[in-house]
Every structure is written in structure tokens, then in C-alpha cells.
Design a protein around this motif. Structure first.
Motif, PDB file in Angstrom:
ATOM      1  N   THR A 501      73.019  12.503  32.183  1.00 43.43           N
ATOM      2  CA  THR A 501      73.552  13.285  33.163  1.00 43.43           C
ATOM      3  C   THR A 501      73.410  15.307  32.358  1.00 43.43           C
ATOM      4  OG1 THR A 501      74.157  12.012  34.509  1.00 43.43           O
ATOM      5  CG2 THR A 501      74.854  14.787  35.143  1.00 43.43           C
ATOM      6  N   PHE A 502      73.341  15.959  32.403  1.00 43.87           N
ATOM      7  CA  PHE A 502      73.526  17.173  32.224  1.00 43.87           C
ATOM      8  C   PHE A 502      74.040  18.190  33.247  1.00 43.87           C
ATOM      9  CE2 PHE A 502      69.822  14.954  30.210  1.00 43.87           C
ATOM     10  CZ  PHE A 502      69.719  15.079  28.904  1.00 43.87           C
ATOM     11  N   VAL A 503      75.052  18.629  32.983  1.00 43.78           N
ATOM     12  CA  VAL A 503      75.580  19.163  33.278  1.00 43.78           C
ATOM     13  C   VAL A 503      76.047  21.180  32.720  1.00 43.78           C
ATOM     14  CG1 VAL A 503      77.680  19.408  35.185  1.00 43.78           C
ATOM     15  CG2 VAL A 503      76.514  17.191  34.140  1.00 43.78           C
ATOM     16  N   SER A 504      75.530  21.867  33.197  1.00 44.61           N
ATOM     17  CA  SER A 504      75.979  23.244  33.280  1.00 44.61           C
ATOM     18  C   SER A 504      77.742  23.369  34.185  1.00 44.61           C
ATOM     19  CB  SER A 504      75.763  23.843  34.655  1.00 44.61           C
ATOM     20  OG  SER A 504      76.107  24.470  35.679  1.00 44.61           O
ATOM     21  N   ASP A 505      77.708  24.471  32.754  1.00 44.93           N
ATOM     22  CA  ASP A 505      79.610  25.148  33.868  1.00 44.93           C
ATOM     23  C   ASP A 505      78.995  25.871  34.250  1.00 44.93           C
ATOM     24  OD1 ASP A 505      80.380  24.874  31.210  1.00 44.93           O
ATOM     25  OD2 ASP A 505      79.678  26.773  30.332  1.00 44.93           O
ATOM     26  N   PRO A 506      80.542  25.707  35.627  1.00 43.48           N
ATOM     27  CA  PRO A 506      80.724  26.172  36.872  1.00 43.48           C
ATOM     28  C   PRO A 506      80.135  27.662  36.855  1.00 43.48           C
ATOM     29  CG  PRO A 506      82.693  25.350  36.332  1.00 43.48           C
ATOM     30  CD  PRO A 506      82.012  25.747  35.479  1.00 43.48           C
ATOM     31  N   LEU A 507      79.521  28.036  37.939  1.00 39.32           N
ATOM     32  CA  LEU A 507      77.905  29.259  38.252  1.00 39.32           C
ATOM     33  C   LEU A 507      79.432  30.548  38.314  1.00 39.32           C
ATOM     34  CD1 LEU A 507      75.421  28.575  40.193  1.00 39.32           C
ATOM     35  CD2 LEU A 507      75.304  28.576  38.057  1.00 39.32           C
ATOM     36  N   SER A 508      79.614  31.358  37.692  1.00 36.80           N
ATOM     37  CA  SER A 508      81.098  32.305  37.603  1.00 36.80           C
ATOM     38  C   SER A 508      80.260  33.113  39.165  1.00 36.80           C
ATOM     39  CB  SER A 508      80.598  33.277  36.607  1.00 36.80           C
ATOM     40  OG  SER A 508      79.363  33.655  36.327  1.00 36.80           O
ATOM     41  N   ALA A 509      78.908  33.405  39.640  1.00 34.19           N
ATOM     42  CA  ALA A 509      78.665  34.248  41.146  1.00 34.19           C
ATOM     43  C   ALA A 509      77.060  33.678  41.203  1.00 34.19           C
ATOM     44  CB  ALA A 509      77.750  35.617  40.200  1.00 34.19           C
ATOM     45  N   PRO A 510      76.734  33.750  42.608  1.00 32.58           N
ATOM     46  CA  PRO A 510      75.859  32.738  43.379  1.00 32.58           C
ATOM     47  C   PRO A 510      74.749  32.850  42.687  1.00 32.58           C
ATOM     48  CG  PRO A 510      76.811  34.798  45.041  1.00 32.58           C
ATOM     49  CD  PRO A 510      77.292  34.393  43.104  1.00 32.58           C
ATOM     50  N   MET A 511      73.744  31.611  42.161  1.00 29.47           N
ATOM     51  CA  MET A 511      72.969  32.039  41.983  1.00 29.47           C
ATOM     52  C   MET A 511      71.825  31.326  43.018  1.00 29.47           C
ATOM     53  SD  MET A 511      71.158  29.611  39.115  1.00 29.47           S
ATOM     54  CE  MET A 511      71.998  30.250  37.564  1.00 29.47           C
ATOM     55  N   LYS A 512      70.246  32.027  43.066  1.00 27.49           N
ATOM     56  CA  LYS A 512      69.486  31.777  43.948  1.00 27.49           C
ATOM     57  C   LYS A 512      68.462  30.994  43.430  1.00 27.49           C
ATOM     58  CE  LYS A 512      66.681  33.330  48.376  1.00 27.49           C
ATOM     59  NZ  LYS A 512      66.957  32.924  49.815  1.00 27.49           N
ATOM     60  N   LEU A 513      67.867  29.908  44.126  1.00 26.03           N
ATOM     61  CA  LEU A 513      66.729  29.169  43.402  1.00 26.03           C
ATOM     62  C   LEU A 513      65.075  29.989  45.029  1.00 26.03           C
ATOM     63  CD1 LEU A 513      67.969  26.078  42.168  1.00 26.03           C
ATOM     64  CD2 LEU A 513      67.402  28.525  40.449  1.00 26.03           C
ATOM     65  N   SER A 514      64.109  29.656  44.647  1.00 23.67           N
ATOM     66  CA  SER A 514      63.011  30.351  45.611  1.00 23.67           C
ATOM     67  C   SER A 514      61.317  29.692  44.750  1.00 23.67           C
ATOM     68  CB  SER A 514      63.119  32.015  46.212  1.00 23.67           C
ATOM     69  OG  SER A 514      62.183  31.888  47.049  1.00 23.67           O
ATOM     70  N   GLY A 515      61.230  28.486  44.765  1.00 23.84           N
ATOM     71  CA  GLY A 515      59.549  28.513  44.323  1.00 23.84           C
ATOM     72  C   GLY A 515      60.352  27.062  43.799  1.00 23.84           C
ATOM     73  N   GLU A 516      59.371  27.028  43.298  1.00 20.18           N
ATOM     74  CA  GLU A 516      58.914  25.607  42.423  1.00 20.18           C
ATOM     75  C   GLU A 516      59.671  25.194  40.544  1.00 20.18           C
ATOM     76  OE1 GLU A 516      54.857  22.569  42.061  1.00 20.18           O
ATOM     77  OE2 GLU A 516      54.645  24.475  40.984  1.00 20.18           O
ATOM     78  N   PRO A 517      60.651  24.186  40.376  1.00 19.84           N
ATOM     79  CA  PRO A 517      61.294  24.116  39.408  1.00 19.84           C
ATOM     80  C   PRO A 517      60.094  23.385  38.619  1.00 19.84           C
ATOM     81  CG  PRO A 517      62.820  22.776  41.371  1.00 19.84           C
ATOM     82  CD  PRO A 517      61.284  23.804  42.094  1.00 19.84           C
ATOM     83  N   VAL A 518      59.729  23.712  37.492  1.00 20.22           N
ATOM     84  CA  VAL A 518      59.023  22.962  36.747  1.00 20.22           C
ATOM     85  C   VAL A 518      59.865  22.056  35.777  1.00 20.22           C
ATOM     86  CG1 VAL A 518      57.054  23.025  35.068  1.00 20.22           C
ATOM     87  CG2 VAL A 518      56.495  24.454  37.519  1.00 20.22           C
ATOM     88  N   VAL A 519      58.778  20.951  35.555  1.00 18.03           N
ATOM     89  CA  VAL A 519      59.029  19.918  33.864  1.00 18.03           C
ATOM     90  C   VAL A 519      58.763  20.242  33.125  1.00 18.03           C
ATOM     91  CG1 VAL A 519      60.311  17.444  33.791  1.00 18.03           C
ATOM     92  CG2 VAL A 519      60.924  18.308  36.253  1.00 18.03           C
ATOM     93  N   HIS A 520      59.523  20.095  31.351  1.00 22.34           N
ATOM     94  CA  HIS A 520      58.895  20.266  30.226  1.00 22.34           C
ATOM     95  C   HIS A 520      59.696  19.388  29.910  1.00 22.34           C
ATOM     96  CE1 HIS A 520      56.210  24.026  31.253  1.00 22.34           C
ATOM     97  NE2 HIS A 520      57.237  24.386  32.200  1.00 22.34           N
ATOM     98  N   LEU A 521      59.896  17.776  29.433  1.00 17.27           N
ATOM     99  CA  LEU A 521      59.809  17.203  29.609  1.00 17.27           C
ATOM    100  C   LEU A 521      59.610  16.828  27.836  1.00 17.27           C
ATOM    101  CD1 LEU A 521      62.925  15.368  30.631  1.00 17.27           C
ATOM    102  CD2 LEU A 521      61.333  14.104  30.956  1.00 17.27           C
ATOM    103  N   ILE A 522      60.530  17.100  26.879  1.00 18.76           N
ATOM    104  CA  ILE A 522      59.987  16.171  25.898  1.00 18.76           C
ATOM    105  C   ILE A 522      60.226  14.989  25.081  1.00 18.76           C
ATOM    106  CG2 ILE A 522      59.741  17.232  22.719  1.00 18.76           C
ATOM    107  CD1 ILE A 522      58.564  18.696  25.020  1.00 18.76           C
TER     108      ILE A 522
END
Length: 674
Positions: A501-522
Motif C-alpha cells: 500500500t502506497f498513500v499520498s498526503d491529504p490533498l490540499s485542494a480538489p484534484m480532477k482525473l479525466s482519462g486513462e491512468p497508465v501503470v509503469h511498474l518497475i
């Protein structure tokens, strides 16, 4: 004296009459015996406001297909809406009885009440509604092939397919249904959506508009059968149901937790043998064509339609939470976007729906209650005007959105000019890398060369204890759980030693996602094969009940906001089979313990993540029993893996400078045009 005599006489007469009446109502006791079953009873028929016609409609090779035609009484110059189905055309009406005899004492039966909620708009607009069984199923003649490939593909020797059958059907309907204006539309979801796309490979001139809903388009890459090479095991049951009878197939219901059932069975091939379906033709196809070979490429309809002129206005419809066919609609839309006339012919709708929810009530999904019945809103405001424009001579031009996609965080529709809005290349907004950093952190900053942190995070994947895709018990007939697992709170696996599990800090402002997340896993594995599961998650904040602002903290979405405290909502989840890292067509063993890149797209996202929420990424190597277990040792055919092949493996996700794992996030400005 006279009055008293008169009263006595009246009383006497009344008593006599009463006694006589009592005697006349008595009857001999009923004798019980014999056959009480009514002979030749017929229920009173009722008048209908439509005609129902059943036709065995002839194809070019002489095979006849069972076809049900519903024509409104008094119709003329009416358009036709056609659906071709493997799921029983006769069942698409609630009362498929014979033609009525007039019964003046009964109210007229209305077509809008007979057909499903998905057909209400067509009935209200005077359409002729047609349902047809595909060849080989239910009332239709001919051999049955599962989602048959085109006749010119080299994998279909019958001489017919759903392209030729659609052409012949439309030709017959326009010539033999006198009430029609000669214009036909096609619509259908899932397998029925596949038949719509097949009709588009060589469309009849009378086919004027099409709406494939969650169509099965590429069964290897991301629709029903596989996801990037990992096999979806519940399809064993589906194949048995479809291929053991022309009607409802023969099933062997299981009891108990399917997690245990599949684990005890062993490989997917072992499970198919246990269920009695291993020798069914399509099960053999699945086992013999595990790589993305010529068979699957010939059936990749998004690639096939991209080779052809775009002549039929088409609206591709996809559920953002489609648990069965997440690939087809959006990839077909993207394949056609390069066409010169795509702006006025190629449309996309993505709503907050599970598989085929578009044809049901669309107000709720898992823990969410949307602002409107989103499915009904689409049918009423977008679908019907779209079809009317092309199928009815007097209809106005529809204000069809080029892209209509639901923002599940802001609880409203976004009207866009194209989709995805953000991507790695070719979009107005470039996606932004989010790194899987050390110490379980997510960061938008790449690891620095001088940073002295751990080079990787590792876990042990044990095929004997795979990670479940849904909370147990996983029951065979749990329809509700199956439809909503893509929005299930992921805390049920967060904290397992085999889930990173990897987690970010709480967002300080809203974040909009609109499209395809692409995984680049090493990643590296101590084995010679491996699966990689990646989940992108929106983590709701933990707040005390008294501090929750019901009007703003969870805007308009949640029935009980306090139940969402800490909720880990998956936004996009998928699996990649490691043996296909360098080639989908030619699998190869993985070099043990060597960091290698695995790149694959996750399902599309349209969501405004509120301030205070965190972003999470989970990485694991099993998603069971939805997907078959990778033995983690390279074998030629995973369907035939033996117990000894299943081995533990140490899996590492790398964070080094110049070799760090990340996900390209399609981040766009929050104030995007709607």
C-alpha cells in the motif's frame, strides 16, 4: 282487534318466507373425488395496443432466425429498433402469449407495460421494436458459435456471422414490415452489443444509427475472457450455460465459498473438468489460445472497424464500474477518433454503472446515491433524441454531446469534446507521474539520485493463499456482490502482508482525473512468471461523526456519509500477466530477481477527488478467484499447471532514481468545461 290479527298474520308470513328461503339455499353435500383439473381452460385474452408478430426470418444460407416484431397499432412510416440476442428474444416481452381475442371487459394491454424500462423511449416515440435470437440459440436454427469471428477471418467455417445475419435481417424487415419508413437502428448491451459492432463491419444501407452498450469487443485484452492474458474464471460457468443447450444451459450449482471451491480445484483447466465443461468447444478454444494470437486479433473488433470507413453514426456506451466488459466501448471510440468525419459520427458515453445497468435503474451504485437516475436521464435526454435524428424524418437535430461522462466525485455529467482529456501523448493536457516511493508513500517528485532510502518494497506472493477480489464468502449466485465489487471498500485487504500500500498526503485542494491512468511498474520476482495487480484508490478522510458536514463533505453522493469514514474506494483496477511483458503474442519466462518494466493501462476515470482525501495505490499478485492463479513458475499452459508448479515468490517494487515505479495520472484543471 283487527290490528292485532293483521300483525300476527304478517309475522307468520315473514317467518314462513324466511324458513322457505333457508330451505331453498341448502344443497346436497359436494362429493370429493375424480379429476378436479380444468379441461381445455383458456384465460380470457385482452386487447392490445400493438401487434406481436413472430417470424422465422430466412438468412441467405437458408437458416431461419426466430424474430419477434412489436408494431404499434396504427403505425405508419415508423422506424425500427433492432436487438439481436443470445438470451431469448421471446423473453424480452413480459407476456409472450399468442395474438389476443377482443375482450371488451378487460382494459387494453399497453406495449409500454409489456417491454422493459429500457424500451420506454422507443415505445413513446412510435418505434417498431424487434428482437431476434442469434443463430443456434433458443428459437433460431443453425449452428451456434460463441461470439463468432467474421467469416473471412479463417476461424469461422459456417459461411455466416453476425455481420451477414444483421444485413439479411435488416433487408427482410425493410421489405416485409409495411409500417416502417425503412430506417433501422441497432442497440444492445454486452453480447448484444457485440452483435451491434459486428453489424458495423459491413452495415446495411438502412442501418442509420447504432448504440453498442458495453460491447464485448476484445476478449483477450480487457473484456470477458481475459485481462492482459489473465483468465477470468467465472466464465467457465458462463460457457457451460451457453453451450450445453439451445435454451437455458445445464449448470452444476456450487455451494459454499467459491474462493475455497476454486482453490481446491487447482488450475482453471482443473475447474473446467470438475464442472464438466472442459471438452466444450469454446473451453478448448480458451485453453488453446492463451496468448494474443491470430484468433484473438481477428476478433478484436476495435481494430477491425478502424480499418473501415465510418458511415453509421455510433454512440459507444460504457459503465465506469463495468465488472465484465470494461474495454470495448472506449477503445472502439478511440480507434475511430482518427477518422476525418469522427466529430459528427463517433460519440462516447460513460456513466456510473455496473455492467448493463444502463438498461435498468441508474440512481444507485454500491454505497452511492446519485443526484438523478443517471441511466434514465441518458435514455431520455441523449439516446432517444440521437436515434430520432437519424431514424425519424420529422425529428429535430439532436444536441448530442461528443462525449458525455459522469464525474463520480462531483456528482454531475461532464460534456466534453473528446476523451481522454489527459493522457501521456496526444491530449490537450499531459498526464503527470505519481511515484510509488519508499516507506509506502506516493509522491509527484521522482526519487533523487542522492536519496538514501530503500531501493524497493517487497512482499511474498503465495498461490496457496491468494488475495481475494471481494470480501468472503464469494458466492456463485451473489448478484449484488458481483455487480458492485469494483466499488468495494479495499480495507478488507489493506494490511495483508501480500498487498503493498502506497498513500499520498491529504490533498490540499480538489484534484480532477479525466482519462486513462497508465501503470509503469518497475518490478522483479524471484519466480519465472508473475501477475501484477494495480489498484488506484480514493481514500476518504476519517472524521468524527459530529464534524461531518452533510451538505459539503460528501457532495450529494452518499446515503449515510458517516459510513464512508476512511473508505478506500477503488477508481481503477486491473491485472497484467507478466509472461506477456515483451510480447502479447509470444509469452516468455521472466528473468528472476531482475527489475523489469510492466506497462499497462487501467480503466478510464472521471472523478473530482475532494480536498482532504488521499490517493492510494495497492499492488498485489493475485485477484482470486476472479482471475486464475499464476503458478509463478513459467509453464507452457497455465490451464494445465500442476500443484507442484505453484510456488511462493518474492515480489519487489522498485523506487530507485531512474528506475522508479509510477502511474501516469490524467490530472486536469478542476474547472473543466462541462
Amino acid at each position: 282487534m283487527t290490528t292485532a290479527i293483521h300483525s300476527t298474520l304478517v309475522l307468520t308470513l315473514l317467518c314462513t318466507a324466511a324458513a322457505g328461503g333457508a330451505q331453498t339455499t341448502q344443497s346436497a353435500p359436494m362429493k370429493i373425488g375424480g379429476d378436479q383439473m380444468a379441461q381445455d381452460f383458456q384465460a380470457p385474452a385482452v386487447e392490445r395496443n400493438y401487434d406481436r408478430r413472430v417470424v422465422m426470418l430466412p438468412m441467405r444460407d437458408g437458416v431461419k432466425l426466430f424474430t419477434v416484431i412489436f408494431v404499434p397499432k396504427g403505425a405508419h412510416d415508423a422506424p425500427i429498433m433492432l436487438t439481436r440476442t443470445p438470451y431469448n428474444a421471446a423473453d424480452h416481452v413480459r407476456n409472450p402469449s399468442a395474438a389476443p381475442v377482443h375482450n371488451p371487459s378487460a382494459p387494453a394491454r399497453m406495449l409500454v407495460d409489456e417491454l422493459s424500462v429500457a424500451d420506454e423511449g422507443f415505445v413513446e416515440n412510435g418505434y417498431i421494436r424487434v428482437y431476434q435470437d442469434v443463430r443456434g440459440k433458443y428459437g433460431s436454427e443453425g449452428p451456434y458459435l460463441m461470439t463468432p469471428l467474421p467469416v473471412d477471418s479463417g476461424f469461422n467455417s459456417t459461411g455466416a456471422d453476425d455481420t451477414t445475419d444483421a444485413w439479411d435481417t435488416i433487408e427482410w424487415l425493410t421489405r416485409n414490415v409495411p409500417e416502417t419508413n425503412g430506417r433501422v437502428g441497432m442497440i444492445g448491451s454486452s453480447y448484444e452489443g457485440f452483435t451491434v459492432v459486428m453489424a458495423l463491419l459491413h452495415p446495411h444501407p438502412a442501418l442509420k444509427a447504432a448504440v453498442p452498450e458495453s460491447p464485448m469487443v476484445d476478449g483477450w485484452m480487457g473484456d470477458d475472457w481475459f485481462h492482459y492474458g489473465a483468465f477470468r474464471q467465472p466464465n467457465i460457468d458462463y460457457v457451460i450455460e451457453q453451450m450445453t443447450a439451445r435454451g437455458n444451459g445445464i449448470g452444476a450449482p456450487r455451494i459454499g465459498d467459491d474462493y475455497t471451491n476454486y482453490l481446491i480445484a487447482g488450475s482453471a483447466g482443473d475447474m473446467a473438468r470438475e464442472e464438466g465443461g472442459a471438452d466444450l468447444p469454446f473451453m478448448r478454444i480458451l485453453e488453446e489460445h492463451q496468448a494474443y494470437d491470430a484468433f484473438w486479433q481477428a476478433g478484436a473488433l476495435d481494430k477491425q472497424i478502424a480499418k473501415l470507413p465510418l458511415t453509421v453514426p455510433t454512440m459507444w456506451v460504457q459503465g465506469l464500474y463495468d465488472q465484465e466488459d470494461m474495454w470495448g466501448a472506449v477503445h472502439s471510440y478511440r480507434a475511430l477518433q482518427g477518422k476525418a468525419n469522427a466529430r459528427g459520427m463517433n460519440f462516447l458515453v460513460m456513466g456510473p454503472w455496473f455492467h448493463s445497468q444502463i438498461n435498468r435503474q441508474g440512481r444507485a451504485m454500491g454505497p452511492f446515491i446519485w443526484a438523478t437516475d443517471t441511466a434514465n436521464q441518458w435514455r431520455r435526454d441523449v439516446m432517444v433524441p440521437f436515434f430520432n435524428q437519424y431514424l425519424k424524418a420529422d425529428a429535430p437535430k439532436a444536441d448530442t454531446p461528443p462525449v458525455w461522462v459522469y464525474d463520480t466525485g462531483a456528482d454531475h455529467w461532464d460534456r466534453l469534446t473528446t476523451f481522454p482529456t489527459s493522457c501521456e501523448q496526444g491530449c490537450n493536457v499531459s498526464s503527470k507521474p505519481l511515484y510509488l516511493a519508499s516507506s509506502g508513500k506516493l509522491s509527484f517528485s521522482a526519487p533523487e539520485r542522492e536519496e538514501k532510502t530503500e531501493r524497493y518494497t517487497e512482499f511474498v506472493s503465495n498461490p496457496a493463499k491468494p488475495v481475494p477480489y471481494s470480501p468472503r464468502p464469494i458466492l456463485e449466485n451473489d448478484e449484488s456482490g458481483w455487480r458492485t465489487w469494483l466499488v468495494t471498500d479495499q480495507r478488507f485487504v489493506d494490511g495483508r502482508p501480500d498487498v503493498l500500500t502506497f498513500v499520498s498526503d491529504p490533498l490540499s485542494a480538489p484534484m480532477k482525473l479525466s482519462g486513462e491512468p497508465v501503470v509503469h511498474l518497475i518490478a522483479s520476482t524471484s519466480g519465472t512468471d508473475s501477475d501484477w495487480v494495480v489498484k488506484l484508490i480514493d481514500v476518504y478522510p476519517n472524521r468524527e461523526l459530529g464534524s461531518i458536514d452533510l451538505s459539503g463533505t460528501f457532495p450529494g453522493l452518499i446515503a449515510q456519509p458517516w459510513d464512508m469514514n476512511g473508505y478506500e474506494l477503488p477508481l481503477a483496477t486491473d491485472i497484467f500477466r507478466g509472461r506477456y511483458r515483451t510480447s502479447f503474442e509470444h509469452p516468455s519466462a521472466i528473468e528472476p530477481d531482475k527489475p523489469l518494466e510492466y506497462t499497462f493501462g487501467l480503466p478510464m476515470v472521471e472523478r473530482t477527488i475532494p480536498a482532504g482525501h488521499r490517493i492510494m495505490v495497492q499492488v498485489q499478485s493475485t485477484l482470486f478467484p476472479l482471475y486464475d492463479r499464476n503458478p509463478q513458475t513459467f509453464v507452457s499452459n497455465i490451464f494445465e499447471a500442476k500443484p507442484a508448479n505453484y510456488q511462493k515468490a518474492t515480489q519487489r517494487i522498485w523506487h530507485t532514481s531512474g528506475g522508479a515505479s509510477y502511474i501516469s495520472l490524467p490530472i486536469v484543471p478542476v474547472a473543466i468545461e462541462r
